[in-house]
Write a protein that holds these residues in place. Structure first.
Motif, PDB file in Angstrom:
ATOM      1  N   LEU A   1      15.132  26.693  34.339  1.00 34.15           N
ATOM      2  CA  LEU A   1      16.573  26.263  34.588  1.00 34.15           C
ATOM      3  C   LEU A   1      17.609  26.907  33.525  1.00 34.15           C
ATOM      4  O   LEU A   1      18.659  27.437  33.951  1.00 34.15           O
ATOM      5  N   ALA A   2      16.901  26.971  32.351  1.00 36.61           N
ATOM      6  CA  ALA A   2      17.880  27.872  31.182  1.00 36.61           C
ATOM      7  C   ALA A   2      17.965  28.986  31.624  1.00 36.61           C
ATOM      8  O   ALA A   2      19.138  29.679  31.300  1.00 36.61           O
ATOM      9  N   GLU A   3      16.813  29.763  31.814  1.00 37.13           N
ATOM     10  CA  GLU A   3      16.896  31.143  32.164  1.00 37.13           C
ATOM     11  C   GLU A   3      17.760  31.388  33.505  1.00 37.13           C
ATOM     12  O   GLU A   3      18.472  32.491  33.598  1.00 37.13           O
ATOM     13  N   ALA A   4      17.681  30.374  34.437  1.00 36.87           N
ATOM     14  CA  ALA A   4      18.619  30.524  35.596  1.00 36.87           C
ATOM     15  C   ALA A   4      20.035  30.528  35.131  1.00 36.87           C
ATOM     16  O   ALA A   4      20.923  31.310  35.890  1.00 36.87           O
ATOM     17  N   ALA A   5      20.317  29.571  34.352  1.00 35.70           N
ATOM     18  CA  ALA A   5      21.758  29.473  33.819  1.00 35.70           C
ATOM     19  C   ALA A   5      22.504  30.874  33.374  1.00 35.70           C
ATOM     20  O   ALA A   5      23.527  31.376  33.473  1.00 35.70           O
ATOM     21  N   ARG A   6      21.629  31.281  32.399  1.00 36.74           N
ATOM     22  CA  ARG A   6      21.923  32.509  31.686  1.00 36.74           C
ATOM     23  C   ARG A   6      22.254  33.586  32.537  1.00 36.74           C
ATOM     24  O   ARG A   6      22.846  34.463  32.688  1.00 36.74           O
ATOM     25  N   GLY A   7      21.174  33.622  33.559  1.00 34.21           N
ATOM     26  CA  GLY A   7      21.109  34.925  34.695  1.00 34.21           C
ATOM     27  C   GLY A   7      22.494  34.764  35.576  1.00 34.21           C
ATOM     28  O   GLY A   7      23.183  35.721  35.857  1.00 34.21           O
ATOM     29  N   ILE A   8      22.828  33.395  36.030  1.00 37.57           N
ATOM     30  CA  ILE A   8      23.916  33.453  36.668  1.00 37.57           C
ATOM     31  C   ILE A   8      25.253  33.746  35.867  1.00 37.57           C
ATOM     32  O   ILE A   8      26.106  34.037  36.580  1.00 37.57           O
ATOM     33  N   LEU A   9      25.319  33.464  34.819  1.00 37.82           N
ATOM     34  CA  LEU A   9      26.544  33.678  33.828  1.00 37.82           C
ATOM     35  C   LEU A   9      26.516  35.244  33.932  1.00 37.82           C
ATOM     36  O   LEU A   9      27.710  35.669  34.121  1.00 37.82           O
ATOM     37  N   SER A  10      25.541  36.014  33.737  1.00 36.94           N
ATOM     38  CA  SER A  10      25.649  37.575  33.754  1.00 36.94           C
ATOM     39  C   SER A  10      26.050  37.988  35.032  1.00 36.94           C
ATOM     40  O   SER A  10      26.658  38.933  35.096  1.00 36.94           O
ATOM     41  N   GLU A  11      25.417  37.368  36.039  1.00 36.79           N
ATOM     42  CA  GLU A  11      25.549  37.900  37.371  1.00 36.79           C
ATOM     43  C   GLU A  11      27.091  37.462  37.863  1.00 36.79           C
ATOM     44  O   GLU A  11      27.793  38.284  38.607  1.00 36.79           O
ATOM     45  N   PHE A  12      27.747  36.477  37.319  1.00 34.28           N
ATOM     46  CA  PHE A  12      28.905  35.878  37.602  1.00 34.28           C
ATOM     47  C   PHE A  12      29.888  37.086  36.732  1.00 34.28           C
ATOM     48  O   PHE A  12      30.912  37.516  37.465  1.00 34.28           O
ATOM     49  N   GLU A  13      29.800  37.380  35.784  1.00 34.40           N
ATOM     50  CA  GLU A  13      30.595  38.473  35.027  1.00 34.40           C
ATOM     51  C   GLU A  13      30.552  39.790  35.850  1.00 34.40           C
ATOM     52  O   GLU A  13      31.560  40.474  35.918  1.00 34.40           O
ATOM     53  N   ASN A  14      29.421  40.014  36.061  1.00 39.61           N
ATOM     54  CA  ASN A  14      29.179  41.445  37.057  1.00 39.61           C
ATOM     55  C   ASN A  14      30.084  41.398  38.381  1.00 39.61           C
ATOM     56  O   ASN A  14      30.783  42.125  38.967  1.00 39.61           O
ATOM     57  N   ALA A  15      30.005  39.916  39.022  1.00 39.44           N
ATOM     58  CA  ALA A  15      30.558  39.775  40.396  1.00 39.44           C
ATOM     59  C   ALA A  15      32.048  40.025  40.235  1.00 39.44           C
ATOM     60  O   ALA A  15      33.099  40.357  40.931  1.00 39.44           O
ATOM     61  N   VAL A  16      32.590  39.441  38.940  1.00 38.91           N
ATOM     62  CA  VAL A  16      34.273  39.464  38.722  1.00 38.91           C
ATOM     63  C   VAL A  16      34.658  41.010  38.493  1.00 38.91           C
ATOM     64  O   VAL A  16      35.847  41.210  38.937  1.00 38.91           O
ATOM     65  N   LEU A  17      33.738  41.538  37.728  1.00 41.11           N
ATOM     66  CA  LEU A  17      33.944  42.867  37.482  1.00 41.11           C
ATOM     67  C   LEU A  17      34.215  43.887  38.730  1.00 41.11           C
ATOM     68  O   LEU A  17      35.129  44.766  39.045  1.00 41.11           O
ATOM     69  N   ARG A  18      33.305  43.549  39.684  1.00 38.02           N
ATOM     70  CA  ARG A  18      33.094  44.397  40.932  1.00 38.02           C
ATOM     71  C   ARG A  18      33.956  43.836  42.225  1.00 38.02           C
ATOM     72  O   ARG A  18      33.657  44.171  43.406  1.00 38.02           O
ATOM     73  N   GLU A  19      34.577  42.626  41.800  1.00 39.73           N
ATOM     74  CA  GLU A  19      34.957  41.971  43.314  1.00 39.73           C
ATOM     75  C   GLU A  19      35.791  42.943  44.016  1.00 39.73           C
ATOM     76  O   GLU A  19      36.920  43.718  43.574  1.00 39.73           O
ATOM     77  N   PRO A  20      35.678  43.327  45.366  1.00 42.11           N
ATOM     78  CA  PRO A  20      36.012  44.404  45.840  1.00 42.11           C
ATOM     79  C   PRO A  20      37.356  44.412  46.679  1.00 42.11           C
ATOM     80  O   PRO A  20      37.758  45.457  47.339  1.00 42.11           O
ATOM     81  N   SER A  21      37.980  43.413  46.747  1.00 43.12           N
ATOM     82  CA  SER A  21      38.995  43.080  47.878  1.00 43.12           C
ATOM     83  C   SER A  21      40.021  44.167  47.354  1.00 43.12           C
ATOM     84  O   SER A  21      40.367  44.455  46.470  1.00 43.12           O
ATOM     85  N   LYS A  22      40.613  44.835  48.715  1.00 44.16           N
ATOM     86  CA  LYS A  22      41.658  45.856  48.409  1.00 44.16           C
ATOM     87  C   LYS A  22      42.779  45.411  49.095  1.00 44.16           C
ATOM     88  O   LYS A  22      43.753  46.629  49.488  1.00 44.16           O
ATOM     89  N   ILE A  23      43.099  44.319  49.550  1.00 45.93           N
ATOM     90  CA  ILE A  23      44.265  44.014  50.343  1.00 45.93           C
ATOM     91  C   ILE A  23      45.318  43.296  49.331  1.00 45.93           C
ATOM     92  O   ILE A  23      44.777  42.047  48.773  1.00 45.93           O
ATOM     93  N   PRO A  24      46.361  43.840  48.944  1.00 46.59           N
ATOM     94  CA  PRO A  24      47.262  43.017  48.039  1.00 46.59           C
ATOM     95  C   PRO A  24      47.774  41.783  48.661  1.00 46.59           C
ATOM     96  O   PRO A  24      48.162  41.807  49.850  1.00 46.59           O
ATOM     97  N   VAL A  25      47.965  40.832  47.435  1.00 41.26           N
ATOM     98  CA  VAL A  25      48.333  39.400  48.018  1.00 41.26           C
ATOM     99  C   VAL A  25      49.890  39.585  48.262  1.00 41.26           C
ATOM    100  O   VAL A  25      50.546  40.115  47.538  1.00 41.26           O
ATOM    101  N   PRO A  26      50.260  38.854  49.591  1.00 39.69           N
ATOM    102  CA  PRO A  26      51.741  38.950  49.584  1.00 39.69           C
ATOM    103  C   PRO A  26      52.473  38.499  48.557  1.00 39.69           C
ATOM    104  O   PRO A  26      52.377  37.412  47.797  1.00 39.69           O
ATOM    105  N   GLY A  27      53.715  38.979  48.228  1.00 32.68           N
ATOM    106  CA  GLY A  27      54.811  38.718  47.363  1.00 32.68           C
ATOM    107  C   GLY A  27      54.115  38.442  45.851  1.00 32.68           C
ATOM    108  O   GLY A  27      54.827  38.000  44.994  1.00 32.68           O
ATOM    109  N   GLY A  28      53.190  39.363  45.681  1.00 33.02           N
ATOM    110  CA  GLY A  28      52.842  39.537  44.264  1.00 33.02           C
ATOM    111  C   GLY A  28      52.235  38.105  43.566  1.00 33.02           C
ATOM    112  O   GLY A  28      52.171  37.931  42.381  1.00 33.02           O
ATOM    113  N   THR A  29      51.936  37.261  44.256  1.00 37.28           N
ATOM    114  CA  THR A  29      51.609  35.933  43.737  1.00 37.28           C
ATOM    115  C   THR A  29      50.160  35.978  43.366  1.00 37.28           C
ATOM    116  O   THR A  29      49.510  36.790  42.992  1.00 37.28           O
TER     117      THR A  29
END
Length: 427
Positions: A158-186
């Motif tokens: 469970l401890a290793e899973a938590a460490r792994g999820i944090l690492s994968e979350f960081e990678n997911a934030v970096l690579r989040e791919p959406s390319k449609i700008p949010v309306p109005g710059g919100t």
């Protein structure tokens, strides 16, 4: 039976009778007979509900049910000279149910990792940490070694899973791919998600400080003075900003790109300030850096939008040298007013549809715009109004009074067209 030489049979009969009682208690506690495969195939919503139920049930099982069975065995077989018969009967009774109980936590610990599982995994981890002294005490017999080992291994996974999820979350934030700008710059949905997520991480600070021992590879100047968990949170904010910076470039209007960054970094700052735990870990030094970044974005927006508009209100190019007239070129002045009117109308029309969701930030930016625009226009109008009004059709050139501009600025950043603002003000 024991004195007649039927020790094994006695243990088996006792275990069979008592195991049915334990199974009955399991059913009342809602503990289902699921294989590890069954558990891993569950949808997350269903699994999340079962985790909550398991945590409650595990405490009852270990501290009451198993402990009572152990005490019952000790009382029944007290005084029997055959070595450890009470332990053998106890293990025969509860080993199967204990394995069934801990298989659930084991299945969760080795399931596919994803960010939404982090906090239930931490709940499981904390519950198991809390139960470990009881597990060690209840299953202290040599024949129960495998149960203690299983519990310890689950805790480690469970401890290793938590460490792994944090690492994968960081990678997911970096690579989040959406390319449609949010309306109005919100505020971008990614910003809300990430900041809500790390706010929850900060709620599990005590557990994660113990689990997260390695620092991110950031080369941060904060690395010597902060614990690894704090550095990971700062690193997540850094890569979030990096991703947002890329998304800001999707806007064709440079001013809107700056407004988008201002909105999003301001939201990050407010979320950090709103959580005592998060602010303590991030630290005031980095918070000041973030605050400076969103203020810089606000300044960049004003430059990109208003330098051109205010340039129309300069004196240069309006005076005619050596003229017998008033010394002001009326044609140049008319063009200057026309340019100002056109530029302001376009900015007003466009930026009324842009959105600053934070009320205080929206008001602050409007005040800042007014502090630059209104005095400049009032001064320009005061110096040159008479030259326009003395000519033909002055209303074609002086379209705005100072009060009109003050009122128009109130339309900015509401996220809806100017016509809707006008209706609101008339109601």
């Amino acid at each position: 039976m024991i004195s007649a030489g039927y020790l094994r049979e006695c243990i088996q009969v006792y275990g069979s009778v008592r195991k049915s009682a334990v199974d009955s208690s399991f059913r009342r506690l809602g503990i289902e007979k699921l294989s590890i495969g069954d558990i891993q195939r569950l949808e997350w919503d269903a699994l999340e509900s079962k985790i909550r139920r398991w945590i409650r049930a595990a405490k009852v099982c270990v501290r009451i049910l198993f402990a009572s069975e152990k005490k019952l065995c000790e009382q029944i077989f007290d005084g029997i000279e055959t070595a450890a018969v009470d332990e053998a009967c106890f293990v025969e009774t509860v080993k199967g149910p204990a394995v069934q109980l801990f298989n659930f936590a084991e299945a969760v610990s080795i399931s596919r990792r994803s960010p939404e599982k982090m906090f239930k995994i931490l709940d499981l981890h904390d519950a198991l940490v809390d139960l470990m002294p009881d597990i060690e005490s209840v299953f202290d017999a040599k024949s129960a070694d495998s149960i203690r080992v299983q519990a310890a291994e689950i805790l480690s996974r469970l401890a290793e899973a938590a460490r792994g999820i944090l690492s994968e979350f960081e990678n997911a934030v970096l690579r989040e791919p959406s390319k449609i700008p949010v309306p109005g710059g919100t505020i971008h949905p990614l910003t809300r998600y990430v900041m809500n997520y790390i706010s929850l991480i900060s709620d599990y600070k005590q557990t994660l400080i113990e689990l997260i021992m390695s620092k991110p590879s950031t080369g941060s100047r904060y690395s010597e003075s902060k614990p690894p968990l704090a550095l990971h949170l700062i690193w997540i904010i850094v890569i979030l900003q990096f991703n947002l910076d890329g998304k800001s470039k999707l806007y064709k209007d440079v001013s809107l790109a700056h407004l988008f960054m201002m909105n999003n970094v301001h939201y990050i700052v407010q979320k950090v300030k709103g959580s005592t735990e998060l602010r303590e870990m991030i630290g005031d030094d980095y918070l000041r850096k973030l605050t400076g970044k969103f203020r810089q974005s606000a300044t960049n927006y004003q430059r990109a939008t208003w330098v051109g508009v205010l340039y129309c209100l300069r004196d240069e190019g309006l005076h005619v040298s050596g003229s017998f007239s008033s010394g002001v070129s009326k044609s140049a002045l008319r063009e200057r007013f026309k340019s100002f009117n056109g530029m302001f109308e376009e900015v007003h029309r466009t930026q009324a549809t842009w959105l600053i969701p934070d009320t205080q930030l929206r008001e602050e930016l409007r005040i800042s715009i007014s502090e630059h625009l209104i005095p400049a226009y009032r001064s320009f109008l005061g110096r040159f109004r008479s030259h326009i009004e003395s000519g033909r059709h002055p209303e074609n050139y002086i379209k705005y009074s100072v009060e009109d501009l003050e009122s128009a600025v109130l339309d900015f950043f509401e996220g809806c067209p100017v016509s809707q603002h006008s209706r609101k003000r008339s109601q």
